[in-house]
Design a protein around this motif. Structure first.
Motif, mmCIF file in Angstrom:
data_model
loop_
_atom_site.group_PDB
_atom_site.id
_atom_site.type_symbol
_atom_site.label_atom_id
_atom_site.label_comp_id
_atom_site.label_asym_id
_atom_site.label_seq_id
_atom_site.Cartn_x
_atom_site.Cartn_y
_atom_site.Cartn_z
ATOM 1 N N VAL A 1 3.179 10.882 -5.369
ATOM 2 C CA VAL A 1 4.256 11.747 -5.850
ATOM 3 C C VAL A 1 4.000 12.153 -7.300
ATOM 4 N N ILE A 2 3.567 11.212 -8.139
ATOM 5 C CA ILE A 2 3.288 11.521 -9.539
ATOM 6 C C ILE A 2 2.190 12.575 -9.645
ATOM 7 N N VAL A 3 1.101 12.371 -8.921
ATOM 8 C CA VAL A 3 -0.008 13.323 -8.959
ATOM 9 C C VAL A 3 0.430 14.680 -8.419
ATOM 10 N N ILE B 1 7.828 15.724 0.758
ATOM 11 C CA ILE B 1 6.580 14.997 0.523
ATOM 12 C C ILE B 1 6.801 13.494 0.617
ATOM 13 N N GLY B 2 8.046 13.051 0.388
ATOM 14 C CA GLY B 2 8.335 11.629 0.539
ATOM 15 C C GLY B 2 8.223 11.174 1.985
ATOM 16 N N VAL B 3 8.826 11.948 2.897
ATOM 17 C CA VAL B 3 8.787 11.597 4.324
ATOM 18 C C VAL B 3 7.366 11.706 4.875
ATOM 19 N N PHE B 4 6.723 12.853 4.637
ATOM 20 C CA PHE B 4 5.379 13.046 5.173
ATOM 21 C C PHE B 4 4.379 12.105 4.516
ATOM 22 N N ALA C 1 13.163 4.363 9.152
ATOM 23 C CA ALA C 1 14.023 4.110 7.994
ATOM 24 C C ALA C 1 13.726 5.095 6.863
ATOM 25 N N ALA C 2 12.449 5.406 6.655
ATOM 26 C CA ALA C 2 12.078 6.363 5.597
ATOM 27 C C ALA C 2 12.642 7.740 5.895
ATOM 28 N N PHE C 3 12.591 8.156 7.149
ATOM 29 C CA PHE C 3 13.147 9.468 7.509
ATOM 30 C C PHE C 3 14.651 9.492 7.288
ATOM 31 N N LEU C 4 15.347 8.425 7.687
ATOM 32 C CA LEU C 4 16.795 8.384 7.503
ATOM 33 C C LEU C 4 17.155 8.378 6.019
ATOM 34 N N PHE C 5 16.344 7.703 5.208
ATOM 35 C CA PHE C 5 16.610 7.622 3.772
ATOM 36 C C PHE C 5 16.443 8.979 3.101
ATOM 37 N N PHE C 6 15.390 9.706 3.486
ATOM 38 C CA PHE C 6 15.104 11.009 2.878
ATOM 39 C C PHE C 6 15.648 12.163 3.714
ATOM 40 N N GLN C 7 16.485 11.880 4.712
ATOM 41 C CA GLN C 7 16.860 12.906 5.693
ATOM 42 C C GLN C 7 17.491 14.132 5.046
ATOM 43 N N ARG C 8 18.439 13.917 4.143
ATOM 44 C CA ARG C 8 19.147 15.051 3.554
ATOM 45 C C ARG C 8 18.194 15.950 2.775
ATOM 46 N N SER C 9 17.373 15.344 1.912
ATOM 47 C CA SER C 9 16.421 16.141 1.131
ATOM 48 C C SER C 9 15.365 16.759 2.036
ATOM 49 N N VAL D 1 0.832 -1.197 0.000
ATOM 50 C CA VAL D 1 0.000 0.000 0.000
ATOM 51 C C VAL D 1 0.871 1.253 0.000
ATOM 52 N N VAL D 2 1.916 1.265 0.834
ATOM 53 C CA VAL D 2 2.785 2.435 0.910
ATOM 54 C C VAL D 2 3.565 2.617 -0.394
ATOM 55 N N GLY D 3 4.093 1.534 -0.936
ATOM 56 C CA GLY D 3 4.896 1.639 -2.146
ATOM 57 C C GLY D 3 4.115 2.196 -3.323
#
Length: 288
Positions: free
Chosen positions: A94-96, A210-213, A268-276, A85-87
């Protein structure tokens, strides 16, 4: 004037022994309040806990059986459903968001203000108000007349448009200099090329935000899976946690283990997108 290195509470200016003790106690209290529940969750997930009142931040009888029992109860299947569901939901969102943000930020059309107000209004409506209309629509999609109740697709499709992500992308794209767009048009670039090669690369910080949130919002969804799911085969992990919690045969340690599994992907998602993510927040603060 307050020294530049003073904290908001003025504690850095305290130099006396009593003040230092007070500062240490205050910091320890704040750490206990904010980190205590997480530490109790972590310790209890690896502890043999049978009494919910016996949760502790100190491990007493370490064990991995809680995770084994949790997976025997189907947590692995629920975890897979959540990832699916998340993927797909986040990809669609993101596309929309980037396409809608580009249209709202770089194009002019009739009723644009009305569209922006309508998008903003969706943020002000509680999910409970939308629950009944949403369930009716998902049971009979307009035009195509598909019934998405009881399927993972029914949880993914409504997540495609989220007002927060659209507004974030719109504001970031508005700040892209129009001179770059005009120069690209002089070179013969069309809308699609300008969007893909100029606008979108400059909005990478916004994509991190928008990826993290978006990940956190979708992962924590409870009401939508509750509306769509008709049996346990389509449960997501947050919905399954409720089932485990009301099962008297499931010990608190097993529930804590399942809760820890539900927490880790968000971290994990926050760490992955942390820099952006940090760059996006910093850019927003500078623009504000």
């Amino acid at each position: 004037m307050t020294a530049a290195n003073d904290s908001a509470l003025g504690l850095d200016a305290v130099k006396s022994p009593g003040g230092r003790i007070l500062k240490f106690v205050l910091y320890a209290l704040l750490l206990l309040i904010f980190a205590g529940p997480l530490l109790a969750l972590l310790v209890s997930a690896f502890n043999d806990v049978s009494d919910p009142t016996a949760l502790s931040v100190v491990p007493s009888s370490p064990t991995l059986d809680n995770f084994g029992i949790a997976f025997d109860l189907g947590v692995g299947k629920y975890l897979l459903n959540s990832f699916l569901v998340v993927g797909f939901g986040l990809l669609l969102q993101v596309i929309v968001s980037v396409l809608a943000g580009y249209a709202l930020a770089r194009k002019k059309f009739r009723f644009m203000t009305f569209v922006l107000v309508a998008i903003l209004a969706t943020l002000m409506l509680p999910e409970e108000i939308l629950a009944i209309p949403l369930s009716l629509i998902l049971s009979d999609l307009p035009v195509v007349h598909f019934n998405l109740i009881g399927s993972l697709a029914g949880m993914i499709v409504p997540l495609g448009a989220w007002a927060f992500s659209i507004l974030v992308m719109t504001e970031f794209m508005k700040d892209v200099p129009r001179e770059l767009e005009e120069a690209a048009r002089i070179d013969g670039a069309g809308d699609l090329r300008i969007f893909a090669q100029i606008i979108l690369p400059m909005c990478k910080p916004a994509l991190g935000v928008i990826g993290v949130f978006g990940f956190t919002m979708i992962w924590d969804q409870y009401l939508l899976p509750l509306l769509v799911s008709t049996d346990a085969s389509t449960y997501t992990l947050p919905l399954a946690l409720r089932t485990l919690r009301i099962d008297t045969n499931v010990t608190p340690g097993v529930i804590m283990a399942a809760s820890l599994l539900a927490l880790l992907p968000s971290v994990a998602a926050f760490l992955f997108f942390q820099r952006s993510f940090v760059r996006g927040l910093a850019s927003g603060a500078l623009k504000g």
